[in-house]
Design a protein around this motif. Sequence first.
Motif, PDB file in Angstrom:
ATOM      1  N   PRO A   3       0.809  -1.227   0.000  1.00 21.91           N
ATOM      2  CA  PRO A   3       0.000   0.000   0.000  1.00 21.91           C
ATOM      3  C   PRO A   3       0.843   1.278   0.000  1.00 21.91           C
ATOM      4  N   GLN A   4       2.033   1.239   0.616  1.00 23.05           N
ATOM      5  CA  GLN A   4       2.869   2.438   0.700  1.00 23.05           C
ATOM      6  C   GLN A   4       3.273   2.945  -0.689  1.00 23.05           C
ATOM      7  N   ASP A   5       3.593   2.032  -1.597  1.00 25.43           N
ATOM      8  CA  ASP A   5       3.996   2.411  -2.954  1.00 25.43           C
ATOM      9  C   ASP A   5       2.862   2.230  -3.964  1.00 25.43           C
ATOM     10  N   GLN A   6       1.691   1.844  -3.470  1.00 28.57           N
ATOM     11  CA  GLN A   6       0.489   1.653  -4.279  1.00 28.57           C
ATOM     12  C   GLN A   6       0.732   0.711  -5.456  1.00 28.57           C
ATOM     13  N   ARG A   7       1.307  -0.457  -5.117  1.00 25.25           N
ATOM     14  CA  ARG A   7       1.545  -1.455  -6.154  1.00 25.25           C
ATOM     15  C   ARG A   7       1.502  -2.859  -5.562  1.00 25.25           C
ATOM     16  N   VAL A   8       1.419  -3.817  -6.457  1.00 30.04           N
ATOM     17  CA  VAL A   8       1.424  -5.232  -6.087  1.00 30.04           C
ATOM     18  C   VAL A   8       2.479  -5.928  -6.934  1.00 30.04           C
ATOM     19  N   GLU A   9       3.267  -6.763  -6.292  1.00 32.36           N
ATOM     20  CA  GLU A   9       4.229  -7.592  -7.006  1.00 32.36           C
ATOM     21  C   GLU A   9       3.673  -9.012  -7.034  1.00 32.36           C
ATOM     22  N   ILE A  10       3.581  -9.564  -8.230  1.00 35.33           N
ATOM     23  CA  ILE A  10       3.061 -10.922  -8.393  1.00 35.33           C
ATOM     24  C   ILE A  10       4.229 -11.851  -8.657  1.00 35.33           C
ATOM     25  N   TYR A  11       4.340 -12.860  -7.802  1.00 40.08           N
ATOM     26  CA  TYR A  11       5.410 -13.856  -7.892  1.00 40.08           C
ATOM     27  C   TYR A  11       4.806 -15.166  -8.368  1.00 40.08           C
ATOM     28  N   ARG A  12       5.373 -15.673  -9.449  1.00 42.87           N
ATOM     29  CA  ARG A  12       4.914 -16.947 -10.004  1.00 42.87           C
ATOM     30  C   ARG A  12       6.110 -17.874 -10.130  1.00 42.87           C
ATOM     31  N   PHE A  13       5.875 -19.144  -9.866  1.00 49.30           N
ATOM     32  CA  PHE A  13       6.931 -20.145  -9.938  1.00 49.30           C
ATOM     33  C   PHE A  13       7.562 -20.150 -11.331  1.00 49.30           C
ATOM     34  N   ARG A  14       8.880 -20.007 -11.371  1.00 52.74           N
ATOM     35  CA  ARG A  14       9.680 -20.052 -12.605  1.00 52.74           C
ATOM     36  C   ARG A  14       9.302 -18.981 -13.630  1.00 52.74           C
ATOM     37  N   ARG A  15       8.844 -17.827 -13.136  1.00 48.42           N
ATOM     38  CA  ARG A  15       8.536 -16.709 -14.031  1.00 48.42           C
ATOM     39  C   ARG A  15       9.025 -15.419 -13.390  1.00 48.42           C
ATOM     40  N   PRO A  16       9.290 -14.398 -14.205  1.00 45.39           N
ATOM     41  CA  PRO A  16       9.728 -13.125 -13.623  1.00 45.39           C
ATOM     42  C   PRO A  16       8.610 -12.463 -12.806  1.00 45.39           C
ATOM     43  N   VAL A  17       9.024 -11.648 -11.868  1.00 49.07           N
ATOM     44  CA  VAL A  17       8.072 -10.902 -11.039  1.00 49.07           C
ATOM     45  C   VAL A  17       7.354  -9.876 -11.908  1.00 49.07           C
ATOM     46  N   GLU A  18       6.043  -9.779 -11.727  1.00 48.52           N
ATOM     47  CA  GLU A  18       5.235  -8.783 -12.421  1.00 48.52           C
ATOM     48  C   GLU A  18       4.811  -7.727 -11.406  1.00 48.52           C
ATOM     49  N   VAL A  19       4.974  -6.458 -11.762  1.00 49.23           N
ATOM     50  CA  VAL A  19       4.604  -5.357 -10.880  1.00 49.23           C
ATOM     51  C   VAL A  19       3.404  -4.632 -11.483  1.00 49.23           C
ATOM     52  N   LEU A  20       2.342  -4.490 -10.668  1.00 44.71           N
ATOM     53  CA  LEU A  20       1.134  -3.782 -11.088  1.00 44.71           C
ATOM     54  C   LEU A  20       0.973  -2.532 -10.233  1.00 44.71           C
ATOM     55  N   ASN A  21       0.723  -1.403 -10.877  1.00 44.96           N
ATOM     56  CA  ASN A  21       0.468  -0.155 -10.162  1.00 44.96           C
ATOM     57  C   ASN A  21      -1.034   0.051 -10.027  1.00 44.96           C
ATOM     58  N   LEU A  22      -1.470   0.268  -8.794  1.00 46.37           N
ATOM     59  CA  LEU A  22      -2.875   0.542  -8.471  1.00 46.37           C
ATOM     60  C   LEU A  22      -3.869  -0.457  -9.085  1.00 46.37           C
ATOM     61  N   PRO A  23      -3.643  -1.747  -8.963  1.00 47.49           N
ATOM     62  CA  PRO A  23      -4.627  -2.690  -9.517  1.00 47.49           C
ATOM     63  C   PRO A  23      -5.915  -2.654  -8.715  1.00 47.49           C
ATOM     64  N   SER A  24      -7.035  -2.864  -9.389  1.00 43.01           N
ATOM     65  CA  SER A  24      -8.316  -2.895  -8.683  1.00 43.01           C
ATOM     66  C   SER A  24      -8.640  -4.293  -8.179  1.00 43.01           C
ATOM     67  N   ASP A  25      -8.049  -5.298  -8.823  1.00 44.98           N
ATOM     68  CA  ASP A  25      -8.254  -6.668  -8.361  1.00 44.98           C
ATOM     69  C   ASP A  25      -7.097  -7.544  -8.830  1.00 44.98           C
ATOM     70  N   LEU A  26      -7.012  -8.725  -8.223  1.00 46.04           N
ATOM     71  CA  LEU A  26      -5.976  -9.706  -8.543  1.00 46.04           C
ATOM     72  C   LEU A  26      -6.632 -11.041  -8.826  1.00 46.04           C
ATOM     73  N   SER A  27      -6.117 -11.745  -9.809  1.00 46.43           N
ATOM     74  CA  SER A  27      -6.658 -13.047 -10.190  1.00 46.43           C
ATOM     75  C   SER A  27      -5.833 -14.171  -9.569  1.00 46.43           C
ATOM     76  N   GLY A  28      -6.533 -15.190  -9.085  1.00 48.67           N
ATOM     77  CA  GLY A  28      -5.869 -16.367  -8.545  1.00 48.67           C
ATOM     78  C   GLY A  28      -5.306 -17.281  -9.623  1.00 48.67           C
ATOM     79  N   GLU A  29      -5.580 -16.947 -10.868  1.00 51.28           N
ATOM     80  CA  GLU A  29      -5.044 -17.663 -12.025  1.00 51.28           C
ATOM     81  C   GLU A  29      -5.342 -19.156 -11.928  1.00 51.28           C
ATOM     82  N   ASP A  30      -4.428 -20.003 -12.384  1.00 49.35           N
ATOM     83  CA  ASP A  30      -4.646 -21.453 -12.345  1.00 49.35           C
ATOM     84  C   ASP A  30      -4.486 -22.029 -10.939  1.00 49.35           C
ATOM     85  N   THR A  31      -3.754 -21.332 -10.086  1.00 53.19           N
ATOM     86  CA  THR A  31      -3.519 -21.834  -8.730  1.00 53.19           C
ATOM     87  C   THR A  31      -4.796 -21.792  -7.897  1.00 53.19           C
ATOM     88  N   LEU A  32      -5.534 -20.697  -8.002  1.00 52.95           N
ATOM     89  CA  LEU A  32      -6.794 -20.499  -7.269  1.00 52.95           C
ATOM     90  C   LEU A  32      -7.881 -20.208  -8.303  1.00 52.95           C
TER      91      LEU A  32
END
Length: 191
Positions: free
Chosen positions: A150-179
């Motif tokens: 919340p301090q930087d208003q972003r979310v970092e998404i970590y996925r197994f064997r993939r680069p980190v994805e950074v989202l600025n001010l996302p309104s929602d997050l998807s559980g993708e295939d895991t959830l």
Amino acid sequence: MNALTLNLDTVNLTDDQFYELCRRNQNFRFERTQTGELIVMPPVGGESGRREADFITDLGIWNRHTNLGIVFSSSTVFKLPNGANRSPDAAWIQRQRWDALTPIQRRKFPAIAPDFVIELRSATDDLQDLQDKMQEYLDNGVQLGWLINPQDQRVEIYRFRRPVEVLNLPSDLSGEDTLPEFVLKLNLFSD
């Protein structure tokens, strides 16, 4: 208040001793690194605690509908394959993986990496420490992780064997295939 890290390299706590230390000091939250350092976690403030509770509630409601796994709170310590004992702010494990553990393994600190974790950065958390922790989760088999900042208003998404994805001010997050079909609505950036 920041986390306090104690170097216990000459003490070498066994798993049972670490469990007893945690059990006998229930007013404290402890983690242990792969190298045996003991981390004393500070309590979170009201905003972080409220947000964390909301995330766990949403994850739990989704899980009750799907019955695909087990949801865990930030009070749960997991013994990761590398030997570290870590407590994500929220975690989820596929039911068949959880059911494969014995009752004794489930009762103490489960020796299993969650499939999914959430870490919520509080005002006192060091970002690099949390990023390192997220990478440690992936290195130990976590499939999907969200570092909500919340301090930087972003979310970092970590996925197994993939680069980190950074989202600025996302309104929602998807559980993708895991959830499957899980969507976490984020209103924390507008609070």
